[in-house]
Each structure stands twice: as structure tokens, then as C-alpha cells.
Design a protein around this motif. Structure first.
Motif, PDB file in Angstrom:
ATOM      1  N   HIS A   1       0.836  -1.200   0.000  1.00  0.00           N
ATOM      2  CA  HIS A   1       0.000   0.000   0.000  1.00  0.00           C
ATOM      3  C   HIS A   1       0.873   1.254   0.000  1.00  0.00           C
ATOM      4  O   HIS A   1       1.837   1.351   0.765  1.00  0.00           O
ATOM      5  N   LEU A   2       0.505   2.191  -0.865  1.00  0.00           N
ATOM      6  CA  LEU A   2       1.221   3.451  -1.011  1.00  0.00           C
ATOM      7  C   LEU A   2       0.293   4.600  -0.640  1.00  0.00           C
ATOM      8  O   LEU A   2      -0.936   4.452  -0.657  1.00  0.00           O
ATOM      9  N   PRO A   3       0.865   5.778  -0.334  1.00  0.00           N
ATOM     10  CA  PRO A   3       0.010   6.942  -0.064  1.00  0.00           C
ATOM     11  C   PRO A   3      -0.863   7.258  -1.286  1.00  0.00           C
ATOM     12  O   PRO A   3      -0.446   7.065  -2.431  1.00  0.00           O
ATOM     13  N   MET A   4      -2.057   7.747  -1.040  1.00  0.00           N
ATOM     14  CA  MET A   4      -2.929   8.129  -2.133  1.00  0.00           C
ATOM     15  C   MET A   4      -2.338   9.333  -2.858  1.00  0.00           C
ATOM     16  O   MET A   4      -1.631  10.160  -2.272  1.00  0.00           O
ATOM     17  N   ARG A   5      -2.638   9.434  -4.147  1.00  0.00           N
ATOM     18  CA  ARG A   5      -2.105  10.492  -4.985  1.00  0.00           C
ATOM     19  C   ARG A   5      -3.066  11.675  -5.025  1.00  0.00           C
ATOM     20  O   ARG A   5      -4.246  11.539  -4.686  1.00  0.00           O
ATOM     21  N   PRO A   6      -2.586  12.849  -5.453  1.00  0.00           N
ATOM     22  CA  PRO A   6      -3.484  14.003  -5.577  1.00  0.00           C
ATOM     23  C   PRO A   6      -4.686  13.665  -6.468  1.00  0.00           C
ATOM     24  O   PRO A   6      -4.540  13.028  -7.507  1.00  0.00           O
ATOM     25  N   GLY A   7      -5.857  14.081  -6.029  1.00  0.00           N
ATOM     26  CA  GLY A   7      -7.072  13.831  -6.793  1.00  0.00           C
ATOM     27  C   GLY A   7      -7.781  12.558  -6.416  1.00  0.00           C
ATOM     28  O   GLY A   7      -8.912  12.322  -6.857  1.00  0.00           O
ATOM     29  N   GLU A   8      -7.126  11.706  -5.615  1.00  0.00           N
ATOM     30  CA  GLU A   8      -7.750  10.466  -5.149  1.00  0.00           C
ATOM     31  C   GLU A   8      -8.328  10.689  -3.758  1.00  0.00           C
ATOM     32  O   GLU A   8      -7.718  11.367  -2.927  1.00  0.00           O
ATOM     33  N   ILE A   9      -9.486  10.115  -3.512  1.00  0.00           N
ATOM     34  CA  ILE A   9     -10.243  10.424  -2.310  1.00  0.00           C
ATOM     35  C   ILE A   9     -10.281   9.202  -1.391  1.00  0.00           C
ATOM     36  O   ILE A   9     -10.735   8.126  -1.811  1.00  0.00           O
ATOM     37  N   PRO A  10      -9.805   9.322  -0.152  1.00  0.00           N
ATOM     38  CA  PRO A  10      -9.863   8.186   0.779  1.00  0.00           C
ATOM     39  C   PRO A  10     -11.306   7.710   0.979  1.00  0.00           C
ATOM     40  O   PRO A  10     -12.244   8.503   1.005  1.00  0.00           O
ATOM     41  N   ASN A  11     -11.452   6.405   1.106  1.00  0.00           N
ATOM     42  CA  ASN A  11     -12.770   5.792   1.316  1.00  0.00           C
ATOM     43  C   ASN A  11     -13.751   6.110   0.191  1.00  0.00           C
ATOM     44  O   ASN A  11     -14.971   6.143   0.411  1.00  0.00           O
ATOM     45  N   ALA A  12     -13.223   6.334  -0.996  1.00  0.00           N
ATOM     46  CA  ALA A  12     -14.080   6.661  -2.142  1.00  0.00           C
ATOM     47  C   ALA A  12     -14.969   5.482  -2.515  1.00  0.00           C
ATOM     48  O   ALA A  12     -14.605   4.315  -2.308  1.00  0.00           O
ATOM     49  N   VAL A  13     -16.109   5.791  -3.065  1.00  0.00           N
ATOM     50  CA  VAL A  13     -17.032   4.776  -3.558  1.00  0.00           C
ATOM     51  C   VAL A  13     -17.407   5.137  -4.995  1.00  0.00           C
ATOM     52  O   VAL A  13     -18.077   6.144  -5.234  1.00  0.00           O
ATOM     53  N   VAL A  14     -16.938   4.346  -5.937  1.00  0.00           N
ATOM     54  CA  VAL A  14     -17.277   4.542  -7.357  1.00  0.00           C
ATOM     55  C   VAL A  14     -18.112   3.348  -7.789  1.00  0.00           C
ATOM     56  O   VAL A  14     -17.602   2.241  -7.990  1.00  0.00           O
ATOM     57  N   THR A  15     -19.404   3.556  -7.889  1.00  0.00           N
ATOM     58  CA  THR A  15     -20.330   2.505  -8.294  1.00  0.00           C
ATOM     59  C   THR A  15     -21.266   3.055  -9.354  1.00  0.00           C
ATOM     60  O   THR A  15     -21.175   4.233  -9.735  1.00  0.00           O
ATOM     61  N   SER A  16     -22.154   2.231  -9.839  1.00  0.00           N
ATOM     62  CA  SER A  16     -23.089   2.672 -10.870  1.00  0.00           C
ATOM     63  C   SER A  16     -24.506   2.255 -10.510  1.00  0.00           C
ATOM     64  O   SER A  16     -24.715   1.258  -9.808  1.00  0.00           O
ATOM     65  N   ASP A  17     -25.457   3.022 -11.000  1.00  0.00           N
ATOM     66  CA  ASP A  17     -26.869   2.686 -10.853  1.00  0.00           C
ATOM     67  C   ASP A  17     -27.249   1.840 -12.065  1.00  0.00           C
ATOM     68  O   ASP A  17     -27.600   2.366 -13.123  1.00  0.00           O
ATOM     69  N   THR A  18     -27.150   0.535 -11.902  1.00  0.00           N
ATOM     70  CA  THR A  18     -27.346  -0.348 -13.054  1.00  0.00           C
ATOM     71  C   THR A  18     -28.788  -0.391 -13.535  1.00  0.00           C
ATOM     72  O   THR A  18     -29.049  -0.892 -14.632  1.00  0.00           O
ATOM     73  N   SER A  19     -29.718   0.163 -12.759  1.00  0.00           N
ATOM     74  CA  SER A  19     -31.109   0.215 -13.239  1.00  0.00           C
ATOM     75  C   SER A  19     -31.239   1.096 -14.469  1.00  0.00           C
ATOM     76  O   SER A  19     -32.174   0.937 -15.260  1.00  0.00           O
ATOM     77  N   THR A  20     -30.292   2.020 -14.654  1.00  0.00           N
ATOM     78  CA  THR A  20     -30.354   2.917 -15.817  1.00  0.00           C
ATOM     79  C   THR A  20     -30.089   2.174 -17.126  1.00  0.00           C
ATOM     80  O   THR A  20     -30.401   2.690 -18.209  1.00  0.00           O
ATOM     81  N   LEU A  21     -29.491   0.985 -17.052  1.00  0.00           N
ATOM     82  CA  LEU A  21     -29.217   0.204 -18.258  1.00  0.00           C
ATOM     83  C   LEU A  21     -30.502  -0.240 -18.963  1.00  0.00           C
ATOM     84  O   LEU A  21     -30.512  -0.484 -20.169  1.00  0.00           O
ATOM     85  N   LYS A  22     -31.588  -0.346 -18.192  1.00  0.00           N
ATOM     86  CA  LYS A  22     -32.847  -0.792 -18.779  1.00  0.00           C
ATOM     87  C   LYS A  22     -33.318   0.138 -19.891  1.00  0.00           C
ATOM     88  O   LYS A  22     -34.052  -0.285 -20.797  1.00  0.00           O
ATOM     89  N   GLN A  23     -32.917   1.394 -19.825  1.00  0.00           N
ATOM     90  CA  GLN A  23     -33.323   2.361 -20.843  1.00  0.00           C
ATOM     91  C   GLN A  23     -32.872   1.945 -22.247  1.00  0.00           C
ATOM     92  O   GLN A  23     -33.509   2.292 -23.238  1.00  0.00           O
ATOM     93  N   ILE A  24     -31.765   1.212 -22.306  1.00  0.00           N
ATOM     94  CA  ILE A  24     -31.221   0.811 -23.616  1.00  0.00           C
ATOM     95  C   ILE A  24     -31.260  -0.709 -23.782  1.00  0.00           C
ATOM     96  O   ILE A  24     -30.529  -1.276 -24.596  1.00  0.00           O
ATOM     97  N   GLY A  25     -32.124  -1.364 -22.995  1.00  0.00           N
ATOM     98  CA  GLY A  25     -32.350  -2.795 -23.184  1.00  0.00           C
ATOM     99  C   GLY A  25     -31.291  -3.707 -22.634  1.00  0.00           C
ATOM    100  O   GLY A  25     -31.144  -4.843 -23.113  1.00  0.00           O
ATOM    101  N   LEU A  26     -30.540  -3.276 -21.612  1.00  0.00           N
ATOM    102  CA  LEU A  26     -29.485  -4.107 -21.035  1.00  0.00           C
ATOM    103  C   LEU A  26     -29.757  -4.383 -19.566  1.00  0.00           C
ATOM    104  O   LEU A  26     -30.496  -3.656 -18.903  1.00  0.00           O
ATOM    105  N   ASP A  27     -29.114  -5.434 -19.071  1.00  0.00           N
ATOM    106  CA  ASP A  27     -29.188  -5.796 -17.661  1.00  0.00           C
ATOM    107  C   ASP A  27     -27.792  -6.216 -17.227  1.00  0.00           C
ATOM    108  O   ASP A  27     -27.163  -7.079 -17.874  1.00  0.00           O
TER     109      ASP A  27
END
Length: 317
Positions: A262-288
Motif C-alpha cells: 500500500h502506497l500513499p494516495m495520490r493528488p485527486g484520489e479520495i480516501p474511502n471513495a465509492v465509485v459505483t453505478s446505478d445499473t437500473s439505468t441500463l434498462k433504458q437501452i435494453g441491457l441488464d
């Protein structure tokens, strides 16, 4: 449909081009790097820069739709030198949207999975890409010909992604090739921060499917009501990803799994960050998202790719 693909020589673009061709579309590959020797049947090349409004407008005049991928990437890289990302990601996107509106072309714009980070401080990449989303919404609301769907993939990974130093020449470090090359070379995998941050990854072929589905949808129905977020159903930590890579590399090399440091986080990176997606939005284009390539299988394919295409050259050097 003849599709203009900006940033057409890039990693995600290469998979989108395969998907477009598989569905019977043709395309005009627009890029500032001349790689026309890599074209397949059904593809033409346009050497140009999205910062050049004349070039973008000329290219758009010969197409029926646009997938806009061209961007200056990087987190800490764009903090130390923000001007290129502002010029390309904001003004370049403005040129694309203006050309699309002029010719009434359905357009798909590549947003960012961590778009919310612009509110709490991050790199110029996220700031500028999110600003272009605001422009897209303006065009859809107020401009004749505004037909722009926003697609936000989380971290795309898979075969073909460029490798950064010290194992390759790319200027931007991406998680999958960075982890895979270190593990295959027998070096510890380096994780920035404590590794408990959530950074969802999605296999690049699924990203390509989402972009093409979004374009075909927009051509018929207009832009989706909400941005389409492309990611997995289940979230994992960066440590989880590192362990999967280390285990697959161990299978291929016959060694014990490499350590994770483990290394120190770099500029622009956020500790305890959460990058996820709302997969329900895929239904708009016929995907799951349930149909997407599972992370363990995607990692297996990806590490296998670097073992076959990168490792022999590294060992021979």
C-alpha cells in the motif's frame, strides 16, 4: 448507420468499433494519431483533433451518428497540467455537440463513473468531463438537433488496455494492466491507499455493447431520460481486485501469489471513495448488468492477455 467515433484509436473505441462492425454499421474513425493501418473493412480514417471545430464539422457531415470518446485522461496528471484536459474535454466536446446539432445526429457522449467527485474535489479529468455533461443537457433542452445520450462507464478493463511505466509507455496508470503486469513480473501489486475504497470495474466488451445500444436507441427515440451508468451489480474493493489478479497470475506463472503493498494516495484520489453505478439505468437501452462478464472471468481473460502479449517481451528485454 455510418458512425463517427472520436478518439477512435483508443482502448474502449477499439472494442466499440468491433461491436459496430458486428452489427453491420460502418464508421469514420476520428483521431489525432494516424493509425489508419489498423482499419478493418467498413472503416475509414479521419486525421483530426476535436479541438478543431472545422475538422469535427467536416467529419460529422459524412456520418449518421456520433460516439464521442476523445478525451485527455488522468487524475493527478490533469491536476499538475489542467489546460489540455480543459481544452479537449470541454471545448472539444462543444465542437462535437455543435456539429451534431447542425446535422441533427444522434450522439452518445462518454461521461465518467465518478462524476459526483467534482463536488468534493478531484482531478481536472472528472471536472471537465462532467462539465461536458452539462453542455450535453443544455443541447438536449434548448438546441434544435440536440440528441445526446450520456453513458457513464465505471473503470473499463480488458485485453488491449495500454500499460504505464515502468512496464509500458502509457502516461496514464490504469488499474488492470498495472496490477497484471506487476503480478506477472513477480513484483508486489501496488495499491494506493488502504485498498478498502470501492472502485467498480466493468469488462470492456460490455461497455462497447452499452455504447452501441445507446446510439441505436438515441437514433430512434432521442436521448435517454437519465444518463446510462455501466457497471457491475456487485461492488468490490481495490484489494479484492488486486487479490483476483495476484491469484490468476500465480496460476499462469506457477509462483505463489505476489504480495499486495500500500502506497500513499495520490493528488485527486479520495480516501474511502465509492465509485459505483446505478445499473437500473441500463434498462433504458435494453441491457441488464446481470448479463455482464463476471469480474473473476474478466480478470482471468485480462491477465491471460498480458501473459501472452506483454510478458514474453518483458522477459526477453
Amino acid at each position: 448507420m455510418k458512425v463517427l467515433v472520436t478518439g477512435g484509436s483508443g482502448f474502449i473505441a477499439s472494442w466499440i468499433r468491433k461491436e459496430l462492425l458486428a452489427r453491420g454499421h460502418s464508421m469514420l474513425v476520428f483521431d489525432h494519431q494516424d493509425r489508419r493501418q489498423q482499419l478493418a473493412d467498413g472503416e475509414e480514417f479521419f486525421l483530426g483533433d476535436v479541438r478543431d471545430a472545422t475538422a469535427v464539422t467536416e467529419a460529422a457531415a459524412h456520418c449518421d451518428g456520433i460516439i464521442h470518446l476523445a478525451a485527455v485522461l488522468g487524475t493527478q496528471e490533469t491536476i499538475s497540467n489542467p489546460r489540455p484536459s480543459a481544452e479537449t474535454n470541454i471545448l472539444g466536446s462543444l465542437n462535437v455537440f455543435e456539429a451534431a446539432a447542425q446535422y441533427n445526429l444522434p450522439t452518445v457522449y462518454a461521461g465518467v463513473g465518478n462524476h459526483a467527485f467534482r463536488l468534493i474535489g478531484t482531478g481536472c479529468y472528472t471536472i471537465t468531463k462532467s462539465a461536458a455533461e452539462d453542455l450535453a443537457r443544455m443541447y438536449n433542452l434548448y438546441r434544435d438537433g440536440g440528441r445526446i445520450t450520456i453513458v457513464r462507464p465505471v473503470n473499463a478493463y480488458g485485453p488491449g488496455q495500454s500499460v504505464a511505466a515502468p512496464y509500458g509507455t502509457s502516461k496514464v496508470r490504469k488499474i488492470a494492466p498495472s496490477f497484471a503486469c506487476r503480478a506477472l513480473a513477480g513484483a508486489p501489486i501496488e495499491v494506493y491507499g488502504d485498498g478498502t475504497q470501492i472502485s467498480d470495474c466493468v469488462y470492456v466488451a460490455d461497455v462497447a455493447t452499452a455504447f452501441v445500444n445507446a446510439l441505436e436507441y438515441t437514433a430512434v427515440h432521442g436521448p435517454t431520460e437519465r444518463p446510462v451508468e455501466v457497471g457491475p451489480i456487485e461492488s468490490v474493493t481495490v484489494n479484492d481486485i488486486a487479490r483476483l489478479v495476484a491469484e490468476q497470475a500465480a496460476i499462469l506463472t506457477g509462483r505463489e501469489p505476489v504480495a499486495i503493498t500500500h502506497l500513499p494516495m495520490r493528488p485527486g484520489e479520495i480516501p474511502n471513495a465509492v465509485v459505483t453505478s446505478d445499473t437500473s439505468t441500463l434498462k433504458q437501452i435494453g441491457l441488464d448488468a446481470i448479463d455482464f462478464v463476471p469480474l473473476d472471468e474478466g480478470i482471468r481473460r485480462t491477465v491471460d492477455y498480458y501473459a501472452q502479449t506483454w510478458l514474453p517481451g518483458y522477459l526477453a528485454a
